[in-house]
Design an enzyme around this catalytic site. Structure first.
Site, PDB file in Angstrom:
ATOM      1  N   ARG A 147       0.859  -1.189   0.000  1.00 13.10           N
ATOM      2  CA  ARG A 147       0.000   0.000   0.000  1.00 13.10           C
ATOM      3  C   ARG A 147       0.893   1.237   0.000  1.00 13.10           C
ATOM      4  O   ARG A 147       1.926   1.276   0.675  1.00 13.10           O
ATOM      5  CB  ARG A 147      -0.910   0.027   1.230  1.00 13.10           C
ATOM      6  CG  ARG A 147      -1.956  -1.080   1.260  1.00 13.10           C
ATOM      7  CD  ARG A 147      -3.044  -0.820   0.227  1.00 13.10           C
ATOM      8  NE  ARG A 147      -4.117  -1.803   0.279  1.00 13.10           N
ATOM      9  CZ  ARG A 147      -4.160  -2.908  -0.454  1.00 13.10           C
ATOM     10  NH1 ARG A 147      -3.181  -3.181  -1.292  1.00 13.10           N
ATOM     11  NH2 ARG A 147      -5.181  -3.733  -0.358  1.00 13.10           N
ATOM     12  N   HIS A 168       1.172  -0.231 -10.427  1.00 15.34           N
ATOM     13  CA  HIS A 168       0.246  -1.073  -9.660  1.00 15.34           C
ATOM     14  C   HIS A 168      -0.073  -2.359 -10.426  1.00 15.34           C
ATOM     15  O   HIS A 168      -1.237  -2.689 -10.687  1.00 15.34           O
ATOM     16  CB  HIS A 168      -1.042  -0.309  -9.340  1.00 15.34           C
ATOM     17  CG  HIS A 168      -1.746  -0.852  -8.130  1.00 15.34           C
ATOM     18  ND1 HIS A 168      -2.388  -0.059  -7.222  1.00 15.34           N
ATOM     19  CD2 HIS A 168      -1.915  -2.132  -7.674  1.00 15.34           C
ATOM     20  CE1 HIS A 168      -2.924  -0.804  -6.265  1.00 15.34           C
ATOM     21  NE2 HIS A 168      -2.648  -2.069  -6.520  1.00 15.34           N
TER      22      HIS A 168
END
Length: 309
Positions: free
Chosen positions: A224, A272
């Site tokens: 994260r 990502h």
């Protein structure tokens, strides 16, 4: 007939309708899958935060909300969500994460970046250590962290894992708590972050904790964006405390074009891509959970709402 509301966005509906239908049929579940079930008729909700659904209070019949995302930070704090919430633990996502993390650990371990940068006509051999002499720490020993740590240990790396609560995993030196975090960092040549996004994990790597790492350590973050204090990391890179960072997740995504990470010579940015939910295997997880609930068994991967994951 079990009524399942798909509240995960139009684009996802096009992707998931067929594999979900097949997964339900394979388990002989009589499912009415739709994007338009009335709230009072819905037995289950398949959910993703891209949905317009924000108020769960009308879903009085709903037995569970089944997330298509591994991260639940965008829904777990919703006060109208009184139904059980299950996060996605997808075997395809896990395997993708293992492959991505292993690849970048090997890239650092073997010095591939340095080898590519030094192709200037000079023969300068540099033999890397064996895996058993390379110390890697994984922060976060949930499903993904444990899978990555176990794989790397299987390759012979000297593995340490850290978690908030005490754990025991074969082949891994497990640390926990605040003191354990310091110990886990002090031995790490490579650090991989796979913690959830919660208030207690924000800025796990900050100026203080980065200073505990051996000089020249490398960081890999597919977890994260909130796990790292960005300003502190850039300062540590600029002062050579950290040799390099590979970052797949960020506080703002897509990463803005003017973000300093893009141009920093000691940072590799990936968009990502470390792990993605695969519709076929994720649909199997959803169908299995509904089948379990309908037969009176406990739900898989149910979120502890107090802990946030």
């Amino acid at each position: 007939m079990i009524k399942v509301l798909f509240a995960a966005g139009d684009e996802n509906w096009q992707t998931y309708e067929a594999p979900l239908t097949k997964a339900f049929e394979d388990r002989s579940l009589s499912i009415d899958l739709s994007t338009a079930h009335p709230a009072e008729d819905s037995d289950y909700i398949i959910y993703a935060p891209v949905s317009d659904l924000k108020d769960f209070s009308p879903f009085t019949k709903c037995k569970a909300v089944l997330s298509l995302w591994a991260g639940v930070e965008k829904i777990v704090g919703n006060l109208s969500l009184t139904q059980p919430l299950c996060r996605m633990v997808d075997p395809g996502l896990t395997q993708g994460m293992v492959e991505w993390v292993t690849g970048h650990c090997m890239r650092y371990h073997l010095g591939i970046d340095e080898a590519l940068a030094s192709q200037n006509g000079q023969w300068t051999p540099k033999t890397p250590p064996l895996a058993q002499d390379r110390k890697i720490t994984i922060l976060g020993l949930g499903e993904l962290g444990t899978a990555c740590a176990t794989t790397l240990a299987g390759l012979g790396f000297a593995m340490t894992g850290w978690s908030r609560r005490k754990k025991s995993i074969a082949g891994i030196t497990c640390q926990f708590g605040e003191e354990g975090l310091t110990a886990a960092l002090e031995s790490a040549e490579i650090v991989v972050l796979l913690l959830p996004n919660t208030p207690s994990t924000e800025n796990t790597l900050n100026a203080e904790t980065l200073a505990h790492l051996p000089k020249g350590a490398r960081i890999i973050n597919p977890g994260r964006g909130t796990l790292i204090d960005d300003a502190a990391l850039i300062a540590a890179l600029d002062h050579d405390q950290i040799a390099h960072a590979t970052l797949d997740v960020f506080r703002i995504e897509p990463l803005p074009a003017n973000d300093p990470y893009w141009s920093h010579p000691k940072v590799t940015v990936t968009p990502h891509i470390a792990a993605e939910t695969r519709p076929s295997s994720a649909s199997e997880v959803i169908a299995e959970n509904i089948a379990r609930c309908e037969s009176g068994q406990s739900l898989l991967h149910q979120v502890d709402k107090a802990a946030g994951y």
